[in-house]
Motif scaffolding. Structure first.
Motif, PDB file in Angstrom:
ATOM      1  N   ILE B 249       0.854  -1.185   0.000  1.00  5.41           N
ATOM      2  CA  ILE B 249       0.000   0.000   0.000  1.00  5.41           C
ATOM      3  C   ILE B 249       0.892   1.237   0.000  1.00  5.41           C
ATOM      4  N   ALA B 250       0.494   2.235  -0.770  1.00  3.44           N
ATOM      5  CA  ALA B 250       1.264   3.477  -0.831  1.00  3.44           C
ATOM      6  C   ALA B 250       0.633   4.492   0.117  1.00  3.44           C
ATOM      7  N   SER B 251       1.471   5.299   0.729  1.00  5.99           N
ATOM      8  CA  SER B 251       0.930   6.317   1.628  1.00  5.99           C
ATOM      9  C   SER B 251       1.700   7.603   1.458  1.00  5.99           C
ATOM     10  N   CYS B 252       1.019   8.711   1.663  1.00  8.18           N
ATOM     11  CA  CYS B 252       1.765   9.957   1.795  1.00  8.18           C
ATOM     12  C   CYS B 252       1.308  10.707   3.035  1.00  8.18           C
ATOM     13  N   ALA B 253       2.270  11.370   3.623  1.00  6.72           N
ATOM     14  CA  ALA B 253       2.041  12.000   4.914  1.00  6.72           C
ATOM     15  C   ALA B 253       1.428  13.377   4.733  1.00  6.72           C
ATOM     16  N   LEU B 254       0.806  13.837   5.786  1.00  7.69           N
ATOM     17  CA  LEU B 254       0.180  15.149   5.758  1.00  7.69           C
ATOM     18  C   LEU B 254       1.163  16.232   6.212  1.00  7.69           C
ATOM     19  N   VAL B 255       2.115  15.838   7.021  1.00  6.73           N
ATOM     20  CA  VAL B 255       3.135  16.775   7.508  1.00  6.73           C
ATOM     21  C   VAL B 255       4.475  16.047   7.532  1.00  6.73           C
ATOM     22  N   VAL B 256       5.534  16.791   7.770  1.00 10.47           N
ATOM     23  CA  VAL B 256       6.884  16.293   8.041  1.00 10.47           C
ATOM     24  C   VAL B 256       7.517  15.533   6.870  1.00 10.47           C
ATOM     25  N   ASP B 257       6.853  14.457   6.459  1.00 12.72           N
ATOM     26  CA  ASP B 257       7.504  13.522   5.555  1.00 12.72           C
ATOM     27  C   ASP B 257       7.099  13.807   4.110  1.00 12.72           C
ATOM     28  N   CYS B 258       8.037  14.192   3.272  1.00 15.89           N
ATOM     29  CA  CYS B 258       7.728  14.528   1.880  1.00 15.89           C
ATOM     30  C   CYS B 258       7.760  13.312   0.975  1.00 15.89           C
ATOM     31  N   SER B 259       8.185  12.192   1.518  1.00 17.38           N
ATOM     32  CA  SER B 259       8.338  11.047   0.632  1.00 17.38           C
ATOM     33  C   SER B 259       7.039  10.248   0.552  1.00 17.38           C
ATOM     34  N   ILE B 260       6.931   9.483  -0.515  1.00 19.06           N
ATOM     35  CA  ILE B 260       5.808   8.574  -0.681  1.00 19.06           C
ATOM     36  C   ILE B 260       6.324   7.191  -0.331  1.00 19.06           C
ATOM     37  N   ASN B 261       5.690   6.558   0.627  1.00 20.05           N
ATOM     38  CA  ASN B 261       6.174   5.274   1.105  1.00 20.05           C
ATOM     39  C   ASN B 261       5.268   4.153   0.631  1.00 20.05           C
ATOM     40  N   ILE B 262       5.891   3.069   0.225  1.00 22.02           N
ATOM     41  CA  ILE B 262       5.145   1.866  -0.119  1.00 22.02           C
ATOM     42  C   ILE B 262       5.420   0.853   0.992  1.00 22.02           C
ATOM     43  N   TRP B 263       4.372   0.392   1.622  1.00 20.79           N
ATOM     44  CA  TRP B 263       4.513  -0.517   2.761  1.00 20.79           C
ATOM     45  C   TRP B 263       4.099  -1.920   2.383  1.00 20.79           C
ATOM     46  N   ASP B 264       4.762  -2.862   2.996  1.00 18.23           N
ATOM     47  CA  ASP B 264       4.259  -4.223   3.008  1.00 18.23           C
ATOM     48  C   ASP B 264       3.546  -4.367   4.338  1.00 18.23           C
ATOM     49  N   ILE B 265       2.236  -4.622   4.293  1.00 23.46           N
ATOM     50  CA  ILE B 265       1.487  -4.570   5.552  1.00 23.46           C
ATOM     51  C   ILE B 265       1.918  -5.668   6.523  1.00 23.46           C
ATOM     52  N   ARG B 266       2.641  -6.664   6.011  1.00 26.02           N
ATOM     53  CA  ARG B 266       3.102  -7.712   6.920  1.00 26.02           C
ATOM     54  C   ARG B 266       4.348  -7.276   7.685  1.00 26.02           C
ATOM     55  N   ARG B 267       4.996  -6.212   7.220  1.00 23.17           N
ATOM     56  CA  ARG B 267       6.129  -5.661   7.972  1.00 23.17           C
ATOM     57  C   ARG B 267       5.803  -4.207   8.251  1.00 23.17           C
ATOM     58  N   PRO B 268       5.070  -3.974   9.307  1.00 25.91           N
ATOM     59  CA  PRO B 268       4.438  -2.666   9.456  1.00 25.91           C
ATOM     60  C   PRO B 268       5.334  -1.585  10.049  1.00 25.91           C
ATOM     61  N   PHE B 269       6.642  -1.800  10.089  1.00 25.27           N
ATOM     62  CA  PHE B 269       7.491  -0.844  10.794  1.00 25.27           C
ATOM     63  C   PHE B 269       8.346  -0.012   9.869  1.00 25.27           C
ATOM     64  N   ILE B 270       8.672  -0.570   8.725  1.00 22.97           N
ATOM     65  CA  ILE B 270       9.583   0.142   7.838  1.00 22.97           C
ATOM     66  C   ILE B 270       9.080   0.004   6.404  1.00 22.97           C
ATOM     67  N   PRO B 271       9.087   1.102   5.653  1.00 27.19           N
ATOM     68  CA  PRO B 271       8.550   1.030   4.294  1.00 27.19           C
ATOM     69  C   PRO B 271       9.342   0.056   3.427  1.00 27.19           C
ATOM     70  N   PHE B 272       8.624  -0.592   2.548  1.00 27.26           N
ATOM     71  CA  PHE B 272       9.261  -1.483   1.593  1.00 27.26           C
ATOM     72  C   PHE B 272      10.041  -0.658   0.572  1.00 27.26           C
ATOM     73  N   ALA B 273       9.452   0.461   0.177  1.00 24.52           N
ATOM     74  CA  ALA B 273      10.131   1.346  -0.768  1.00 24.52           C
ATOM     75  C   ALA B 273       9.722   2.779  -0.440  1.00 24.52           C
ATOM     76  N   ALA B 274      10.581   3.706  -0.816  1.00 22.04           N
ATOM     77  CA  ALA B 274      10.264   5.113  -0.580  1.00 22.04           C
ATOM     78  C   ALA B 274      10.675   5.921  -1.801  1.00 22.04           C
ATOM     79  N   PHE B 275       9.873   6.928  -2.087  1.00 18.33           N
ATOM     80  CA  PHE B 275      10.157   7.822  -3.220  1.00 18.33           C
ATOM     81  C   PHE B 275      10.328   9.228  -2.656  1.00 18.33           C
ATOM     82  N   ASN B 276      11.501   9.765  -2.857  1.00 16.47           N
ATOM     83  CA  ASN B 276      11.826  11.015  -2.171  1.00 16.47           C
ATOM     84  C   ASN B 276      11.940  12.198  -3.132  1.00 16.47           C
TER      85      ASN B 276
END
Lengths: 367, 761
Positions: B249-276
């Motif tokens: 799942i891809a997410s983008c933050a409302l504040v602070v974080d300018c990157s778009i993160n792609i998460w693997d929901i089975r590893r919910p702590f660190i993004p699988f990929a990030a686009f900065n």
């Protein structure tokens, strides 16, 4: 001889760092699961978990203890772009027979970084409470708590820009004010074909941190870097974990130009290079006297190196990550290293401007 | 497909792709355009804000593209209007419908996935309205009973169902045909929910909230179950499932974080990929049909097409191992182990699976932690502790201390350190002192009394020792056994001298000497240490007072003023020119009274001490220096900085081993002011009055307030405490250390009965 015991840390993701405290009776672990755990060992018994808390909203990369003189204090840094300082407090009313309710409170959250904070380290005790962080965007920040009794107030003293993404840092742990404050930083950048280890020194004259050396012989991504504890050496030893293990001697050269400029001139010599891991080396750690270096790599082994009587480094022990000790492997390793590894020491010197003898050693109350 | 971008004149709030993913519509406060996506650039097709009649309904919070008809766009305007745009028309006619029904800003519009002309809107006024583009007014209105609706999304699985999320943290499921009541409602987050997204295949709904979490709900059952929670670093503004990757799942933050993160929901702590790539926070994400490409808009005024091959992988930068060594030499090692789903057997070896891809392995992460405990009987660190505890650094004569320390070092297997002590003893022992004295007196007084041959023997010894010492200092790790024996004999000899003639009157015959010497040498080998201790205890043990008299006073070395003669010009030249061979000649012919050549051992000693310090063994260096006492004055080339460094190093190591007494002793014996001051810092502790708990500022025994002297008394024997006083910081009661120790071995409460549970450890 070593005896291996597995500790069931019960972290839900990778453990990124472990740290013993000053005495070796406590340890802290941190993990990608955003938790930090503190363990205690009483006598030689098993480690018992005394505290566990969600420290960050991202992977916790590193955990480090402050000198016990400042209390039971931890610093952590995380993917969530912050570094935090934690202090253990003991609850008001311990129940009968209990040691009291211990818990860790966040004393400060350092939010200056705009990217992942990749390493955090407390400065040597003689400098008071100083904290260095480095981040993925290549900025090293030095914080200081002006009042050692108040851990919630930290001021950002210096920002050092290092063009490459930083992955690890190490303070020179020199105990006296003879040596100027020194920090080594490693970069895990794998694109630029430049040196990946930088040495910074605090110049008393300009009151700034200056880069005094780039170790250009290390072009590979650096995963860990560690100054050896210096109890009485005239030179500094730096261990670098990259695709192999490198041990580098940094000898300050005292000559006219360095006295004039106010910055230390270093003679950099790679004294050992071990490819025993045969793959990426992730960590390098020294024992308290700076005589034994332990490294770990993708081969799942911890390898220990020691300097022999003619000042050359030799592998001494191999420990496997699953707890098995490989017998006689040290012997095999030493043959391997002596045949292929020891490259002729590469000497380089660099001249820079500035040096200052630290004229005002910080007066600290001695507890 | 590569990463391409185009810059706009203002921040972009939202984007929408047409149904074949060839065109993108973007909307913002000052931006409303349609681009066609070319191979390497965006090509502007139309600018819907080109009209002369701009009004607030042109500024969009959200934009949606009809999923059935490529010509229709819908926008959610900040002034509460919902507009439908017909791209086939031009000018003012493009704005085909303007629904002015919401009272506050509209947050979201969403087209029905299958029915053409149908769309739904969610507004800040807390209502959702269902529109048919052919009608002038909403066909249905849903009241959420919340402050504001932040997102509405039609379900891809249930044609008439849509989900609405609101700022109070609740999720509502509605059937478009039932306006009076929602099908289902549950509280999903503790903070406002800003976005939701239906999984394209599974019956999952992802919700994103200001509480920095993304939650994945399974809505198959009547009661929603929380399947996954992702902890992110900032409030989440948008989420979008990645097509063809069930767990991404891809997410983008409302504040602070300018990157778009792609998460693997089975590893919910660190993004699988990030686009900065974005410089400011991203405001919208849309996947271009397949899993490798997506577009995003941002407040930094840009529209970017991201390609997955350009992603950064935060987890790959992470250090996957952990390692540390403790004070005691124990090693902690944590390493990544493969987590296999069917077998639980953890192995130390990395799994070599060539078939699995990064994304398969990504979520399988766990570490094992091992401690390797140092178990060998004799290692450097345990012997450090032993030596630190057992070295005698003061209170006895120099040779005795050297003897003792040599024996201690030998006992724990450190024969090289033991040898150092013996050599030091030889270098600066009794004999050295005598020779020094001899020099000072021109050699006359002693020579007259002493048999020439015995002196000769003595001198040979000295020379021999000196040579040995020189050799050993240069390379003391390879000491030969013979030297050790040699030293032992010499040491016996010194000991003989000392005990036989305590005041140093130097007169004996050769035979006598030899006899005694032999006896003593044997004695030495049979346990010299014990004998020494016995005699030393009689002679040298002083009461253990708080302030020990410095051992220098008791050292029987001559006053330091006599040492400089070493360098006095009158015999300096001679001492340099004379060689070992010459010695017998001048020794026999006493009448000449030439100055004896003195080999100054300081250079070798310094070298040796430095060697040990460089090897990380400051203990030896510092201990030798302390024991040397006044002889330190001879070590002129050893600069104070280095010695300070050694002392600090030793002191810190002692701290690590919690050898506080030894540490205090070393500090006390240190001759460098900056070190010896350490014992004088922060030595004051204010106790509290045991009656009124007032801190005793002025004196430790009389309370200013209640004029009680109870604080000075032991709470068990009620006698005034002289010496060690232990007290509890909690209740201020205390007393004799012994009494308290005894009391707390049986009890937990304070002996005074105050009820405090003192923590005595």
């Amino acid at each position: 001889m070593f005896e291996a015991a597995e500790i069931n840390a019960e972290h839900k993701d990778l453990i990124h760092d472990v740290a013993y405290d000053f005495y070796g009776n406590r340890m802290a672990t941190c993990s990608s699961d955003q938790y930090v755990k503190v363990w205690d060992q009483i006598g030689n018994e098993k480690w018992t978990l005394t505290s566990s808390w969600k420290a960050h909203s991202g992977s916790v990369w590193k955990v480090t203890w402050a000198h016990p003189e400042f209390g039971q204090v931890l610093a952590t840094c995380s993917f969530d772009r912050t570094a935090a300082v934690w202090e253990e407090i003991i609850g008001e009313t311990p129940g009968p027979g209990e040691r009291g309710t211990r818990h860790w409170v966040r004393r400060t959250n350092l939010v200056d970084s705009r990217t992942s904070v990749t390493d955090v380290k407390f400065g040597p005790k003689c400098l008071g409470l100083q904290l260095a962080t480095c981040s993925a965007d290549g900025i090293i920040r030095i914080y200081e708590a002006p009042d050692v009794m108040n851990l919630s107030q930290w001021t950002l003293q210096h920002e050092i820009t290092c063009k490459l993404s930083c992955s690890c840092l190490s303070w020179n742990p020199s105990l006296t004010n003879n040596h100027p404050q020194m920090i080594a930083v490693g970069s895990d950048d794998n694109t630029a074909q430049t040196g990946k280890v930088f040495i910074f020194e605090y110049s008393e004259n300009s009151r700034r941190w200056m880069k005094i050396e780039t170790i250009i012989t290390i072009m590979e991504p650096v995963h860990d870097i560690s100054f050896a504890p210096n109890l009485g050496r005239s030179y500094h030893i730096l261990a670098v974990a990259t695709k192999d293990v490198k041990i580098i001697n940094l000898t300050p050269i005292k000559d006219n130009s360095s006295i004039q400029s106010g910055l230390t001139k270093l003679d950099v010599q790679t004294v050992a290079q071990f490819t025993d891991h045969t793959c990426t080396v992730w960590r390098a750690s020294w024992n308290v006297t700076g005589t034994v270096l332990a490294t770990s790599g993708d081969d799942g082994c911890v390898r220990m190196f020691k300097m022999n009587y003619i000042n050359s480094w030799k592998p001494v022990t191999v420990l496997k990550g699953d707890g098995a000790v490989i017998p006689n492997d040290a012997h095999r390793g030493s043959i391997a290293s002596s045949t292929g590894v020891l490259t002729p020491p590469i000497t380089q010197t660099a001249r820079y401007i500035k040096l200052g003898s630290i004229s005002q050693p910080r007066d600290l109350p001695w507890h | 497909m590569s990463t391409i971008s185009v810059l706009q004149e203002g921040p972009v709030n939202a984007l929408a792709l047409n149904k074949d993913n060839s065109q993108v519509a973007i909307g913002g406060r000052n931006v409303f355009k349609v681009y066609s996506i070319e191979e390497d650039c965006f090509k502007e097709i139309c600018n819907l804000r080109a009209s002369k009649h701009l009004n607030l309904s042109f500024s969009c919070n959200d934009v949606a593209w009809s999923s059935t008809d490529d010509n229709y766009l819908a926008t959610a305007a900040t002034n509460g209007h919902v507009c439908v745009w017909n791209l086939t028309k031009s000018g003012k006619a493009m704005q085909e419908q303007v629904y002015q029904e919401h009272k506050r800003t509209v947050n979201k519009v969403n087209f029905h996935s299958s029915e053409p002309y149908r769309l739904i809107s969610g507004s800040q006024d807390g209502t959702m309205r269902y529109f048919d583009m052919r009608c002038k007014a909403a066909v249905a209105t849903f009241l959420s009973n919340t402050e504001s609706v932040r997102d509405v999304q039609f379900s891809p699985h249930m044609p008439h169902t849509f989900a609405a999320v609101s700022e109070n943290g609740s999720v509502q499921l509605w059937d478009v045909r039932r306006t009076e009541k929602c099908i289902q409602q549950f509280t999903a987050h503790s903070g406002p929910i800003f976005a939701c997204d239906w999984h394209p295949e599974a019956t999952w709904l992802a919700t994103a909230s200001r509480d920095k979490t993304i939650k994945v709900w399974d809505l198959t059952t009547s009661k929603p179950t929380l399947d996954y929670t992702i902890h992110t670093i900032a409030s989440i503004g948008h989420v979008k499932w990645r097509p063809q990757r069930k767990y991404h799942i891809a997410s983008c933050a409302l504040v602070v974080d300018c990157s778009i993160n792609i998460w693997d929901i089975r590893r919910p702590f660190i993004p699988f990929a990030a686009f900065n790539e974005h410089k400011d926070i991203a405001s919208g994400v849309a996947w271009r049909g397949d899993s490798q490409v997506f577009l995003s808009t941002s407040r930094d005024c840009s529209l970017i097409q991201h390609s997955f091959k350009d992603a950064s992988r935060p987890a790959s930068k992470a250090n996957i191992q952990a390692l540390d060594i403790s004070t005691k030499g124990n090693t902690l090692f944590g390493m990544r182990v493969p987590v296999s789903t069917n077998t639980t057997k953890p192995t130390g070896l990395m799994r070599k699976s060539s078939t699995s891809t990064i994304s398969d392995q990504f979520h399988q992460s766990a570490s094992v932690l091992h401690q390797f405990t140092h178990v060998s009987v004799c290692n450097d660190l345990s012997s450090f502790e032993f030596l630190a505890k057992n070295y005698i650094l003061y209170g006895r004569s120099f040779p005795e201390m050297c003897e003792h320390n040599a024996a201690v070092a030998k006992e724990c297997g450190k024969s090289n350190i033991s040898t150092i002590w013996k050599i030091v003893n030889t270098m600066y022992g009794e004999l050295y002192v005598k020779i020094q004295a001899m020099h000072n007196n021109g050699g006359l007084n002693l020579m007259n009394n002493v048999d020439a041959s015995s002196t000769e023997k003595k001198n040979n010894d000295v020379v021999g020792e000196a040579a040995a010492a020189q050799f050993s200092s240069a390379d003391d790790d390879v000491e030969g056994e013979d030297q050790v024996d040699h030293t032992a004999v010499a040491n016996g000899y010194h000991t003989y001298n000392k005990y036989g003639h305590p005041k140093g009157d130097f007169s004996f015959g050769e035979n006598e000497l030899d006899l005694e010497l032999d006896a003593l040498s044997i004695d030495y080998r049979n346990g010299m240490r014990n004998q020494n201790q016995l005699q030393q205890q009689e002679d040298w043990t002083l009461p253990n007072e708080a302030f020990n008299i410095r051992h220098e006073i008791r050292d029987r070395s001559p006053p330091p003023e006599q040492f400089p003669n070493n360098n006095s010009p009158d015999f300096n030249d001679d001492s340099h020119s004379s060689t070992v061979d010459e010695q017998p000649t001048w020794l026999v012919s006493v009448s000449k009274i030439p100055p004896m050549p003195i080999w100054d051992p300081s250079a070798s000693l310094i070298e040796s001490l430095k060697h040990h310090a460089e090897k990380g063994d400051v203990q030896t260096s510092v201990s030798v220096l302390i024991v040397l006492g006044e002889h330190r004055k001879n070590l002129k080339t050893l600069d104070e900085n280095t010695v300070t460094h050694w002392l600090m190093g030793y002191i810190q190591t002692l701290e690590r081993f919690r050898l506080w007494n030894v540490k205090a002793l070393v500090i006390e014996l240190a001759w460098i002011p900056s070190i010896s001051q350490m014992n004088q810092q922060s030595t004051r502790i204010n106790t509290n009055c045991s009656q009124c708990l007032k801190p005793l500022q002025r004196s430790g025994w009389l309370c200013d307030r209640c004029h009680s002297t109870d604080a000075s008394r032991c709470s068990i024997c009620h006698q005034v405490v002289k010496g060690l006083y232990v007290w509890c910081q909690g209740c201020s009661h205390g007393g004799h250390l012994m009494h308290m120790q005894e009391w707390f071995s049986k009890n937990k409460q304070c002996p005074t009965g105050c009820g405090h549970l003192c923590e005595y450890r």
